[in-house]
Design a protein around this motif. Structure first.
Motif, PDB file in Angstrom:
ATOM      1  N   VAL A 162       0.822  -1.211   0.000  1.00 54.82           N
ATOM      2  CA  VAL A 162       0.000   0.000   0.000  1.00 54.82           C
ATOM      3  C   VAL A 162       0.864   1.272   0.000  1.00 54.82           C
ATOM      4  CG1 VAL A 162      -1.660   1.312   1.405  1.00 54.82           C
ATOM      5  CG2 VAL A 162      -1.957  -1.154   1.095  1.00 54.82           C
ATOM      6  N   ILE A 163       2.129   1.167   0.402  1.00 56.95           N
ATOM      7  CA  ILE A 163       2.967   2.344   0.605  1.00 56.95           C
ATOM      8  C   ILE A 163       3.144   3.155  -0.677  1.00 56.95           C
ATOM      9  CG2 ILE A 163       5.279   3.149   1.225  1.00 56.95           C
ATOM     10  CD1 ILE A 163       5.459   0.802   3.175  1.00 56.95           C
ATOM     11  N   LEU A 164       3.551   2.524  -1.764  1.00 58.76           N
ATOM     12  CA  LEU A 164       3.813   3.252  -3.010  1.00 58.76           C
ATOM     13  C   LEU A 164       2.569   3.959  -3.561  1.00 58.76           C
ATOM     14  CD1 LEU A 164       5.597   4.083  -5.381  1.00 58.76           C
ATOM     15  CD2 LEU A 164       5.142   1.839  -6.420  1.00 58.76           C
ATOM     16  N   PRO A 165       1.414   3.302  -3.645  1.00 59.09           N
ATOM     17  CA  PRO A 165       0.235   3.997  -4.179  1.00 59.09           C
ATOM     18  C   PRO A 165      -0.112   5.264  -3.414  1.00 59.09           C
ATOM     19  CG  PRO A 165      -0.178   1.643  -4.084  1.00 59.09           C
ATOM     20  CD  PRO A 165       1.125   1.875  -3.382  1.00 59.09           C
ATOM     21  N   TYR A 166      -0.059   5.214  -2.084  1.00 62.22           N
ATOM     22  CA  TYR A 166      -0.429   6.395  -1.307  1.00 62.22           C
ATOM     23  C   TYR A 166       0.651   7.471  -1.329  1.00 62.22           C
ATOM     24  CZ  TYR A 166      -4.877   4.634   0.283  1.00 62.22           C
ATOM     25  OH  TYR A 166      -6.185   4.205   0.316  1.00 62.22           O
ATOM     26  N   ALA A 167       1.901   7.094  -1.551  1.00 58.55           N
ATOM     27  CA  ALA A 167       2.955   8.102  -1.740  1.00 58.55           C
ATOM     28  C   ALA A 167       2.686   8.901  -3.015  1.00 58.55           C
ATOM     29  CB  ALA A 167       4.322   7.427  -1.803  1.00 58.55           C
ATOM     30  N   LEU A 168       2.297   8.217  -4.073  1.00 56.48           N
ATOM     31  CA  LEU A 168       1.971   8.889  -5.332  1.00 56.48           C
ATOM     32  C   LEU A 168       0.764   9.807  -5.164  1.00 56.48           C
ATOM     33  CD1 LEU A 168       2.434   5.871  -7.796  1.00 56.48           C
ATOM     34  CD2 LEU A 168       4.000   7.798  -7.431  1.00 56.48           C
ATOM     35  N   VAL A 169      -0.259   9.309  -4.467  1.00 59.14           N
ATOM     36  CA  VAL A 169      -1.468  10.105  -4.240  1.00 59.14           C
ATOM     37  C   VAL A 169      -1.148  11.367  -3.440  1.00 59.14           C
ATOM     38  CG1 VAL A 169      -3.661  10.142  -2.982  1.00 59.14           C
ATOM     39  CG2 VAL A 169      -3.099   8.195  -4.452  1.00 59.14           C
ATOM     40  N   ALA A 170      -0.358  11.239  -2.385  1.00 63.44           N
ATOM     41  CA  ALA A 170      -0.005  12.401  -1.549  1.00 63.44           C
ATOM     42  C   ALA A 170       0.712  13.464  -2.373  1.00 63.44           C
ATOM     43  CB  ALA A 170       0.866  11.951  -0.367  1.00 63.44           C
ATOM     44  N   GLY A 171       1.636  13.037  -3.240  1.00 62.15           N
ATOM     45  CA  GLY A 171       2.360  13.993  -4.070  1.00 62.15           C
ATOM     46  C   GLY A 171       1.446  14.757  -5.017  1.00 62.15           C
ATOM     47  N   VAL A 172       0.511  14.059  -5.653  1.00 67.72           N
ATOM     48  CA  VAL A 172      -0.423  14.709  -6.570  1.00 67.72           C
ATOM     49  C   VAL A 172      -1.310  15.706  -5.836  1.00 67.72           C
ATOM     50  CG1 VAL A 172      -2.400  14.322  -8.094  1.00 67.72           C
ATOM     51  CG2 VAL A 172      -0.412  12.810  -8.227  1.00 67.72           C
ATOM     52  N   LEU A 173      -1.751  15.361  -4.638  1.00 66.19           N
ATOM     53  CA  LEU A 173      -2.627  16.250  -3.871  1.00 66.19           C
ATOM     54  C   LEU A 173      -1.919  17.543  -3.484  1.00 66.19           C
ATOM     55  CD1 LEU A 173      -4.356  13.608  -1.562  1.00 66.19           C
ATOM     56  CD2 LEU A 173      -5.445  14.935  -3.376  1.00 66.19           C
ATOM     57  N   VAL A 174      -0.674  17.451  -3.095  1.00 67.70           N
ATOM     58  CA  VAL A 174       0.084  18.651  -2.733  1.00 67.70           C
ATOM     59  C   VAL A 174       0.257  19.557  -3.951  1.00 67.70           C
ATOM     60  CG1 VAL A 174       2.330  19.515  -1.975  1.00 67.70           C
ATOM     61  CG2 VAL A 174       1.275  17.584  -0.784  1.00 67.70           C
ATOM     62  N   VAL A 175       0.591  18.979  -5.084  1.00 63.85           N
ATOM     63  CA  VAL A 175       0.750  19.768  -6.318  1.00 63.85           C
ATOM     64  C   VAL A 175      -0.567  20.456  -6.683  1.00 63.85           C
ATOM     65  CG1 VAL A 175       1.148  19.614  -8.808  1.00 63.85           C
ATOM     66  CG2 VAL A 175       2.648  18.384  -7.223  1.00 63.85           C
ATOM     67  N   LEU A 176      -1.667  19.730  -6.580  1.00 63.62           N
ATOM     68  CA  LEU A 176      -2.965  20.299  -6.907  1.00 63.62           C
ATOM     69  C   LEU A 176      -3.334  21.431  -5.953  1.00 63.62           C
ATOM     70  CD1 LEU A 176      -5.280  20.048  -8.895  1.00 63.62           C
ATOM     71  CD2 LEU A 176      -6.302  18.305  -7.420  1.00 63.62           C
ATOM     72  N   ALA A 177      -2.973  21.298  -4.661  1.00 63.95           N
ATOM     73  CA  ALA A 177      -3.243  22.353  -3.687  1.00 63.95           C
ATOM     74  C   ALA A 177      -2.491  23.635  -4.059  1.00 63.95           C
ATOM     75  CB  ALA A 177      -2.838  21.887  -2.286  1.00 63.95           C
ATOM     76  N   VAL A 178      -1.253  23.495  -4.514  1.00 61.78           N
ATOM     77  CA  VAL A 178      -0.461  24.662  -4.923  1.00 61.78           C
ATOM     78  C   VAL A 178      -1.090  25.339  -6.142  1.00 61.78           C
ATOM     79  CG1 VAL A 178       1.775  25.408  -5.834  1.00 61.78           C
ATOM     80  CG2 VAL A 178       1.681  23.737  -3.966  1.00 61.78           C
ATOM     81  N   ILE A 179      -1.547  24.533  -7.102  1.00 62.11           N
ATOM     82  CA  ILE A 179      -2.172  25.096  -8.302  1.00 62.11           C
ATOM     83  C   ILE A 179      -3.447  25.858  -7.943  1.00 62.11           C
ATOM     84  CG2 ILE A 179      -3.332  24.516 -10.471  1.00 62.11           C
ATOM     85  CD1 ILE A 179      -1.396  22.134 -10.706  1.00 62.11           C
ATOM     86  N   ILE A 180      -4.300  25.269  -7.098  1.00 63.09           N
ATOM     87  CA  ILE A 180      -5.541  25.934  -6.681  1.00 63.09           C
ATOM     88  C   ILE A 180      -5.228  27.244  -5.969  1.00 63.09           C
ATOM     89  CG2 ILE A 180      -7.516  25.780  -5.110  1.00 63.09           C
ATOM     90  CD1 ILE A 180      -8.037  24.061  -7.431  1.00 63.09           C
ATOM     91  N   ALA A 181      -4.203  27.234  -5.097  1.00 62.64           N
ATOM     92  CA  ALA A 181      -3.853  28.434  -4.328  1.00 62.64           C
ATOM     93  C   ALA A 181      -3.447  29.595  -5.235  1.00 62.64           C
ATOM     94  CB  ALA A 181      -2.720  28.108  -3.351  1.00 62.64           C
ATOM     95  N   LYS A 182      -2.847  29.292  -6.373  1.00 62.24           N
ATOM     96  CA  LYS A 182      -2.356  30.335  -7.263  1.00 62.24           C
ATOM     97  C   LYS A 182      -3.334  30.677  -8.382  1.00 62.24           C
ATOM     98  CE  LYS A 182       2.543  29.300  -6.505  1.00 62.24           C
ATOM     99  NZ  LYS A 182       2.812  30.595  -5.855  1.00 62.24           N
ATOM    100  N   PHE A 183      -4.427  29.923  -8.503  1.00 64.02           N
ATOM    101  CA  PHE A 183      -5.361  30.118  -9.616  1.00 64.02           C
ATOM    102  C   PHE A 183      -6.419  31.161  -9.253  1.00 64.02           C
ATOM    103  CE2 PHE A 183      -8.823  29.191 -12.498  1.00 64.02           C
ATOM    104  CZ  PHE A 183      -8.168  28.865 -13.684  1.00 64.02           C
ATOM    105  N   PRO A 184      -6.737  32.114 -10.168  1.00 65.40           N
ATOM    106  CA  PRO A 184      -7.737  33.153  -9.877  1.00 65.40           C
ATOM    107  C   PRO A 184      -9.175  32.638 -10.047  1.00 65.40           C
ATOM    108  CG  PRO A 184      -6.863  33.469 -12.081  1.00 65.40           C
ATOM    109  CD  PRO A 184      -6.101  32.313 -11.490  1.00 65.40           C
ATOM    110  N   LEU A 185      -9.693  31.948  -9.041  1.00 63.57           N
ATOM    111  CA  LEU A 185     -11.056  31.431  -9.117  1.00 63.57           C
ATOM    112  C   LEU A 185     -12.078  32.560  -9.024  1.00 63.57           C
ATOM    113  CD1 LEU A 185     -10.954  28.254  -6.831  1.00 63.57           C
ATOM    114  CD2 LEU A 185     -11.247  28.305  -9.312  1.00 63.57           C
ATOM    115  N   PRO A 186     -13.169  32.503  -9.800  1.00 60.75           N
ATOM    116  CA  PRO A 186     -14.237  33.506  -9.654  1.00 60.75           C
ATOM    117  C   PRO A 186     -14.805  33.483  -8.244  1.00 60.75           C
ATOM    118  CG  PRO A 186     -14.523  32.233 -11.660  1.00 60.75           C
ATOM    119  CD  PRO A 186     -13.441  31.552 -10.871  1.00 60.75           C
TER     120      PRO A 186
END
Length: 444
Positions: free
Chosen positions: A202-226
């Protein structure tokens, strides 16, 4: 969903401001729907895996999923209050980071391995998803014409289904495919060393998931949402001062929509969680858990196709009537699943994904229609109702005591309540001015 004139106090959406495009924002939000669908459905391959690792009964296995959905009950109202406090955009970022923390915790649980830590971390991940659900669903519903809200939410929910379709393939390959239990014949007894090795998969799948979530959080934080605001007066602000506003219960579509979400989730989660065990049975599909996990992707693929189709259909037909037709179809195929054997039972269970496809987004948009400044609270209650998935443990108990196939009669009964909601419970009463996109301040 037909719009009603403002003189009656119904839904109101302002036209799109010149030069402001909401398409990019909806595209980004669709990625959130994809991720929480992906992570939720990893559980469907994780559960048979944990059943083998910890030698669990069906009741104990479905209890794991119950803990996941209990998080929706406890986190929904706090999520609604957090959104009022920090806004939609910051709430989305916080939700993604909470999910990432839980995914990292799953790596710890697999390393020990620990059943208790696994339960806690699944609760954390689900709490983050709850915050995303409370924020993103009403946001998508109001960014656009009110009469096409169900169509729009079905469209982005189709991306949720894309995540749920790919997750079983991901889980089957990286979890079941890399474990002894996942590749062995049904009934194989594992040694302690094999159980420990399986837990580490289970370790590898959740490591990949955690990395994607952090990247997505950074993108949302910088995106100009209406930005999103509501048409509130002082009296409306007063309505929002309660923990659970009594004004909400004047809205029949919400009152019956809450149990509709609750009951629908029992059906959806019960089918998904018991799918691998059911399809792998000798009298049904006669295959390994790994192979059954691949067939699970067809169930979720049907949901994706159904949501794309439903989005187009609801551009022309009333959402409530479409929901009624789909609920009848789901009821019929679940009866086939319960009483047939072999390929007929397996494919009917796969087909229910197509009929389940539009249920959550359509119930949700019908239930918040006309709530106006109470939309966040109503959304919070509806997301809280996702805790209905916790009652999958009831289906697990039925499976242990009366047979796995018989347990799908519970699913069939759930479809009948959805039919009732579609035909009568979803009718709007006491409609109020709704949330609008702020044209004067289009970006957070």
């Amino acid at each position: 969903m037909p719009s009603v004139g403002t003189s009656s106090g119904a839904a109101l959406a302002q036209p799109q401001a010149p030069g402001v495009r909401y398409g990019p924002a909806l595209t980004l939000l669709a990625s959130l729907f994809f991720m929480w669908g992906f992570i939720t459905v990893i559980n469907n391959t994780l559960l048979p895996h944990l059943k083998s690792v910890f030698d669990l009964s069906y009741t104990q296995t479905t209890l794991i999923e119950s803990v996941w959905f209990i998080a929706y009950f406890f986190a929904s109202i706090p999520s609604a209050k957090l959104i009022e406090w920090v806004g939609y955009k910051k709430s989305l970022v916080i939700g993604l980071l909470i999910m990432a923390a839980g995914a990292l915790g799953m790596m710890l649980a697999a390393s020990i391995p620990s059943y208790g830590v696994t339960l806690v971390m699944l609760f954390v991940i689900a709490s983050g998803i709850t915050l995303l659900q409370v924020a993103a669903n009403p946001y998508v519903a109001v960014v656009g014409k009110p009469e096409t809200a169900s169509s729009r939410l079905n469209l982005v929910q189709a991306m949720n289904s894309a995540g749920t379709m790919l997750a079983p393939l991901f889980g089957a390959y990286l979890i079941l495919g890399r474990s002894k239990a996942g590749t062995a014949a049904a009934g194989t007894v594992l040694t302690e060393a094999e159980r420990l090795s399986d837990a580490h998969s289970v370790i590898l799948p959740y490591a990949l998931v955690a990395g994607v979530l952090v990247v997505l959080a950074v993108i949302i934080a910088k995106f100009p949402l209406p930005a999103m605001q509501s048409t509130r007066g002082e009296a409306q602000k007063e309505k929002r001062s309660h923990l659970i506003n009594p004004e909400l219960f004047k809205h029949r579509n919400l009152v019956f929509g809450i149990p509709a979400i609750f009951i629908y989730l029992i059906a959806e989660i019960g089918v998904a969680n018991l799918f691998v065990n059911f399809v792998s049975r000798p009298d049904i599909g006669n295959m390994t858990h790994e192979a059954a996990g691949n067939y699970l992707s067809l169930l979720w693929g049907g949901m994706m196709v159904g949501r794309f189709a439903g989005s187009a259909i609801m551009q022309r037909f009333d959402a409530g009537k479409v929901l009624a037709v789909f609920s009848v179809g789901a009821f019929v195929v679940m009866l086939v699943t319960t009483f047939a054997t072999g390929p007929a039972a397996m494919w009917s269970l796969i087909l229910v994904g197509l009929f389940h496809s539009i249920m959550f987004p359509t119930i949700f948009t019908l239930a918040i229609k006309g709530l106006g400044p109470l939309t966040e609270e109503g959304s919070g209650l509806l997301v809280m109702a996702i805790a209905g998935g916790a009652l999958v443990i009831v289906q697990g108990w039925i499976a242990d005591n009366y047979g796995l196939q018989t347990s799908f009669l519970l699913t069939a009964a759930c479809e009948l309540y959805v039919l009732f909601y579609a035909l009568w419970g979803s009718k709007v009463t006491h409609a109020e001015p709704d949330l609008v996109v702020d044209d004067q301040n289009p970006f957070d």
